[in-house]
Design an enzyme around this catalytic site. Structure first.
Site, PDB file in Angstrom:
ATOM      1  N   TYR A  66      -9.500 -10.150  -7.638  1.00 18.75           N
ATOM      2  CA  TYR A  66      -8.583 -10.072  -8.774  1.00 18.75           C
ATOM      3  C   TYR A  66      -8.784 -11.221  -9.757  1.00 18.75           C
ATOM      4  CZ  TYR A  66      -6.469  -6.543  -5.850  1.00 18.75           C
ATOM      5  OH  TYR A  66      -6.272  -5.426  -5.077  1.00 18.75           O
ATOM      6  N   LYS A 124      -2.204  -3.196   7.873  1.00 21.45           N
ATOM      7  CA  LYS A 124      -3.341  -2.839   8.709  1.00 21.45           C
ATOM      8  C   LYS A 124      -3.293  -3.624  10.013  1.00 21.45           C
ATOM      9  CE  LYS A 124      -6.462  -1.447   4.994  1.00 21.45           C
ATOM     10  NZ  LYS A 124      -7.759  -1.679   4.324  1.00 21.45           N
ATOM     11  N   ARG A 170      -0.912  -1.291  -6.957  1.00 20.39           N
ATOM     12  CA  ARG A 170      -1.168  -2.446  -6.092  1.00 20.39           C
ATOM     13  C   ARG A 170      -2.156  -3.401  -6.775  1.00 20.39           C
ATOM     14  NH1 ARG A 170      -1.301  -4.283  -0.683  1.00 20.39           N
ATOM     15  NH2 ARG A 170      -3.325  -4.906   0.133  1.00 20.39           N
ATOM     16  N   HIS A 188      -3.836   3.271  -5.142  1.00 17.98           N
ATOM     17  CA  HIS A 188      -3.807   1.801  -5.129  1.00 17.98           C
ATOM     18  C   HIS A 188      -3.668   1.195  -6.529  1.00 17.98           C
ATOM     19  CE1 HIS A 188      -3.954   0.898  -1.035  1.00 17.98           C
ATOM     20  NE2 HIS A 188      -5.133   0.337  -0.916  1.00 17.98           N
ATOM     21  N   HIS A 204      -3.758  -9.325   2.951  1.00 18.20           N
ATOM     22  CA  HIS A 204      -5.201  -9.427   3.152  1.00 18.20           C
ATOM     23  C   HIS A 204      -5.499 -10.426   4.265  1.00 18.20           C
ATOM     24  CE1 HIS A 204      -6.162  -8.053  -1.246  1.00 18.20           C
ATOM     25  NE2 HIS A 204      -5.970  -7.038  -0.428  1.00 18.20           N
ATOM     26  N   ARG A 219       0.843  -1.190   0.000  1.00 17.27           N
ATOM     27  CA  ARG A 219       0.000   0.000   0.000  1.00 17.27           C
ATOM     28  C   ARG A 219       0.883   1.247   0.000  1.00 17.27           C
ATOM     29  NH1 ARG A 219      -1.933  -3.622   3.875  1.00 17.27           N
ATOM     30  NH2 ARG A 219      -4.031  -4.448   3.443  1.00 17.27           N
TER      31      ARG A 219
END
Length: 299
Positions: A280, A174, A248, A245, A271, A150
């Site tokens: 994706y 995160k 990414r 993003h 993730h 990110r």
């Protein structure tokens, strides 16, 4: 006892910080989402959180949808509102939780925009590497596309987070979760020259451990990098909407198109849930259909 809604929000955020130990960025996200919700309540002339109901919350989420908010933003706001009401019940400020059995409105999930491999190549060619800031920009773009991290993770990197000999970097994602991500040879070569030579020219004697610095020797901001990537996209003649993003998303899509294991891509992207990564695979299926429709003689 009636407590103002702003004070209740303040107490909730303190609870998230002190008792839950959530990261500062996560708490800030809760604050923004709930501030917007409180603004909505005031616009509806609701003076106290006790006078809200499930209908109130659904009306707010539908208003967000009509305003063109992304489904991810609406889902995040719904989660924040649920957590807030759980806290209010826990603190006995309200007796009943209006979010019980509340489902996030079914919303169309938009696929993220990605660049083709050729567009990525054009984008990466734009920075002028003959000057220090241009070389820095080139290195940042190469690292983003090579790792899929990110932008917030990129601008937070320190020199110590990069291991050029082993070809990987360490970043905090995160929830302050650390992960190790491999770096491709192109990015490694630019990083080596940037760290050993170019970065010192930008710093001009100043001292910092931040990897990517601006002309004042300070860490770049997310907004600052967004301007950089949009500038190079214009120069490259890319007319698609560019976001921080974009590289990414392109990184993940190109990996899966070339046969990468979905779990490995999930790990590299950081993730928590595989379903987030699966978007994706939908993109690649859509692109395959587009290629078929354009090229098959009987499509």
């Amino acid at each position: 006892m009636v407590i103002g809604m702003e004070e209740l929000l303040k107490q909730f955020l303190e609870f998230l910080s002190v008792e839950k130990g959530l990261a500062r960025n996560t708490i800030e996200s809760y604050r923004r989402d709930l501030k917007s919700y409180l603004v909505f309540l005031r616009s509806q002339h609701i003076p106290d959180i006790k006078f809200t109901s499930k209908t109130t919350i659904i009306s707010y989420l539908l208003l967000m949808q009509k305003s063109g908010k992304a489904s991810s933003s609406i889902s995040r706001a719904c989660a924040a509102i649920k957590s807030f009401y759980h806290f209010l019940v826990r603190e006995r400020y309200i007796q009943e939780d209006p979010t019980v059995n509340l489902d996030t409105p079914k919303l169309e999930k938009k696929l993220p925009r990605v660049l083709t491999v050729e567009e990525v190549e054009r984008l990466l060619e734009q920075p002028d590497t003959s000057n220090p800031l241009g070389f820095r920009d080139k290195t940042m773009l190469e690292v983003l596309y090579a790792t899929g991290i990110r932008v917030s993770e990129l601008i937070s990197l320190t020199v110590d987070d990069v291991n050029l000999d082993m070809g990987f970097l360490r970043c905090l994602g995160k929830g302050s979760k650390e992960r190790i991500v491999p770096i491709g040879s192109f990015a490694v070569n630019y990083l080596r020259q940037y760290i050993n030579d170019v970065r010192k020219k930008i710093l001009k004697g100043k001292s910092t451990n931040i990897l990517f610095v601006n002309h004042m020797g300070q860490a770049l901001t997310r907004q600052g990098f967004w301007k950089i990537i949009k500038k190079y996209a214009r120069k490259a003649g890319i007319n698609k909407v560019i976001t921080p993003h974009t590289l990414r998303h392109s990184f993940a899509t190109h990996l899966i198109e070339n046969g990468a294991d979905l779990r490995a891509v999930q790990e590299m992207l950081g993730h928590a849930d595989i379903s987030t990564t699966q978007v994706y695979t939908h993109i690649t299926r859509t692109r395959i259909k587009e290629v078929y429709d354009k090229t098959h003689p009987r499509a």
